[in-house]
Design an enzyme around this catalytic site. Structure first.
Site, PDB file in Angstrom:
ATOM      1  N   CYS A 331      -8.656   1.592 -13.202  1.00 40.00           N
ATOM      2  CA  CYS A 331      -7.718   2.714 -13.324  1.00 40.00           C
ATOM      3  C   CYS A 331      -6.487   2.275 -14.123  1.00 40.00           C
ATOM      4  O   CYS A 331      -6.578   2.069 -15.326  1.00 40.00           O
ATOM      5  CB  CYS A 331      -7.356   3.259 -11.947  1.00 40.00           C
ATOM      6  SG  CYS A 331      -6.655   4.932 -12.013  1.00 40.00           S
ATOM      7  N   HIS A 429     -12.544   3.927  -8.733  1.00 46.09           N
ATOM      8  CA  HIS A 429     -12.177   3.101  -7.585  1.00 46.09           C
ATOM      9  C   HIS A 429     -13.380   2.973  -6.656  1.00 46.09           C
ATOM     10  O   HIS A 429     -14.209   3.868  -6.558  1.00 46.09           O
ATOM     11  CB  HIS A 429     -11.025   3.739  -6.808  1.00 46.09           C
ATOM     12  CG  HIS A 429      -9.747   3.820  -7.560  1.00 46.09           C
ATOM     13  ND1 HIS A 429      -8.935   2.730  -7.760  1.00 46.09           N
ATOM     14  CD2 HIS A 429      -9.136   4.877  -8.163  1.00 46.09           C
ATOM     15  CE1 HIS A 429      -7.862   3.106  -8.443  1.00 46.09           C
ATOM     16  NE2 HIS A 429      -7.959   4.398  -8.706  1.00 46.09           N
TER      17      HIS A 429
END
Length: 478
Positions: A331, A429
């Protein structure tokens, strides 16, 4: 149907509220009772994506799993994600509504409380029991006005409260007596009893103190919970204090502890792996030799990118790659690996642009709309299945994306792999939460300790010391 509601509050942060609620959720679920978790207001940088496309705290997602449920936004209607020392993104029913400082949020609390009560009303109609987790301490004098996270909520819905204190950090009797003394008479009256958490040693030596505590406060000690070693459950905010050090490690991982680190639970599965040595490196510490440097997510990516440069990580990463090491960004970490990071609208702070670390040919622009997706797919490095979630406000573009890391089941691709295979990035994630066959492509064997193995372990001691008098407070009759 109208549920019985029980709230677990703590004398301090990290007293064990989340774990106790998860343990009781698991035990009740195994008894065939329809139970749901609830946290009115949560402040956390670690979040999870729900089945209805929203965002809640990781602890409530774990508690939902303990109940045999998929995460839902009603389980955590108000989530605050700090993006500076004085401000936070406010997420209501799973979606961002504003970025406010403390004064602004205080004015917004009445609106937030309406969202809390709406979620509460839906849950009590659907379930037999709702187990509620408080936030921090109910005795924070400066936060008591318009409280929606602790006693303000308990008073509004008229529920019983159990107060938990951590004996391992010391001062447990002062914590309990002091907290009760700072509550109002009506708040104190709804405390059904107290629980002492993380006890080590001979319980007989504690008994005189317990007897005194009951006389002094007039509240029963409902249980003394043991210290559980090696309990790897998702943390909400703080990076785990103790990372295992494994002398026989087959994979050595280094993680910089960024000032605005977000969703650091990405490393939890690595911390639980018996042959992975994870080193969490803070400011002023020198990164040791390793196989993999993992750049985690960030709530303020440009700020943390500058922090990396200030602390010499750009040179450390270059040296690591020169000697054949691997580099993975997740991310915000992926965004840092690109050539440029643009924030023209000031989404994460002051508007502007920053040069990236330059290890992947891509650039990223932050946008107002947050991407929230639960995803499934395959890792193109090693052809292993993965599941996870996306939480970001960014659009990345560039030549590096032509060689993606993941092929998602919805037809999209994600992430990037450098031409030499040393540098990787993904927006997903949770890539380490599932079987880690792809790590075998680099080093060492596959292993994980799944949450469905951990949850019964924390549930058993929680219930084995829980007197049956407590059940009469709130467990529904059948």
């Amino acid at each position: 149907m109208s549920a019985r509601v029980l709230m677990v509050q703590g004398c301090t942060s990290d007293a064990g509220k989340s774990t106790l609620v998860a343990a009781l959720c698991r035990w009740l679920h195994r008894q065939g009772i329809a139970v749901a978790p609830f946290k009115p207001q949560n402040m956390a940088l670690n979040s999870a994506v729900t089945v209805d496309g929203g965002e809640i705290g990781r602890a409530q997602a774990l508690q939902a799993q303990a109940c045999g449920l998929e995460p839902q936004t009603d389980f955590n209607p108000v989530l605050l994600k700090p993006n500076s020392d004085t401000g936070a993104q406010v997420i209501v029913h799973g979606h961002p509504v504003a970025t406010l400082d403390a004064v602004g949020y205080h004015a917004y609390k009445a609106t937030a409380f309406n969202a809390v009560l709406a979620s509460h009303a839906r849950l009590v109609e659907r379930f037999d029991v709702v187990l509620v987790e408080g936030a921090g301490s109910p005795a924070e004098i400066n936060l008591r006005d318009n409280d929606i996270a602790n006693m303000g909520y308990a008073e509004a819905v008229d529920c019983a409260v159990i107060l938990v204190a951590d004996i391992d950090r010391g001062g447990v009797f002062a914590h309990l007596v002091g907290t009760l003394a700072l509550l109002s008479a009506s708040e104190r009256a709804r405390v059904a009893g107290v629980v002492i958490n993380r006890f080590r040693g001979d319980l007989a030596l504690l008994q005189p103190g317990l007897a005194w505590l009951e006389r002094e406060t007039g509240k029963p000690v409902l249980g003394v919970l043991p210290y559980l070693h090696g309990l790897q459950l998702d943390a909400e905010d703080a990076v785990p204090r103790n990372a295992p050090q494994e002398p026989q490690s087959q994979l050595r991982v280094v993680v910089p502890v960024l000032p605005r680190i977000s969703n650091h639970t990405d490393v939890d599965a690595l911390l639980a792996h018996p042959q992975v040595d994870v080193r969490l490196i803070g400011p002023g510490q020198t990164p040791p030799p390793c196989d993999l440097i993992l750049l985690p997510g960030s709530k303020s990516t440009r700020h943390d990118l500058q922090w990396l440069r200030t602390h010499g990580w750009d040179a450390a990463i270059a040296r690591h790659l020169r000697y054949g090491g691997k580099l993975l960004g997740i991310c915000g970490g992926l965004q840092m690996l690109g050539t440029h990071l643009h924030d023209p609208r000031g989404i994460e702070g002051a508007a502007g642009s920053s040069p990236g670390l330059g290890w992947l040919s891509l650039q990223t622009t932050l946008q107002p709309h947050k991407q929230l997706h639960r995803v499934h797919g395959r890792l193109l490095l090693g052809d292993a299945s993965v599941s996870g979630y996306e939480i970001h406000c960014a659009l990345s573009s560039g030549a590096a994306l032509a060689r993606p890391l993941l092929q998602l089941d919805d037809g999209r691709t994600d992430g990037a792999i450098s031409d030499d295979g040393q540098v990787l990035g993904t927006y997903v994630h949770g890539v380490f939460d599932h079987p880690m066959h792809w790590l075998h492509c680099w080093r060492g064997p596959v292993w994980r300790r799944p949450r469905h193995w951990i949850l019964p372990r924390c549930a058993k001691p929680a219930w084995s010391v829980w007197p049956m008098r407590c059940t009469r407070i709130w467990i529904p009759r059948h």
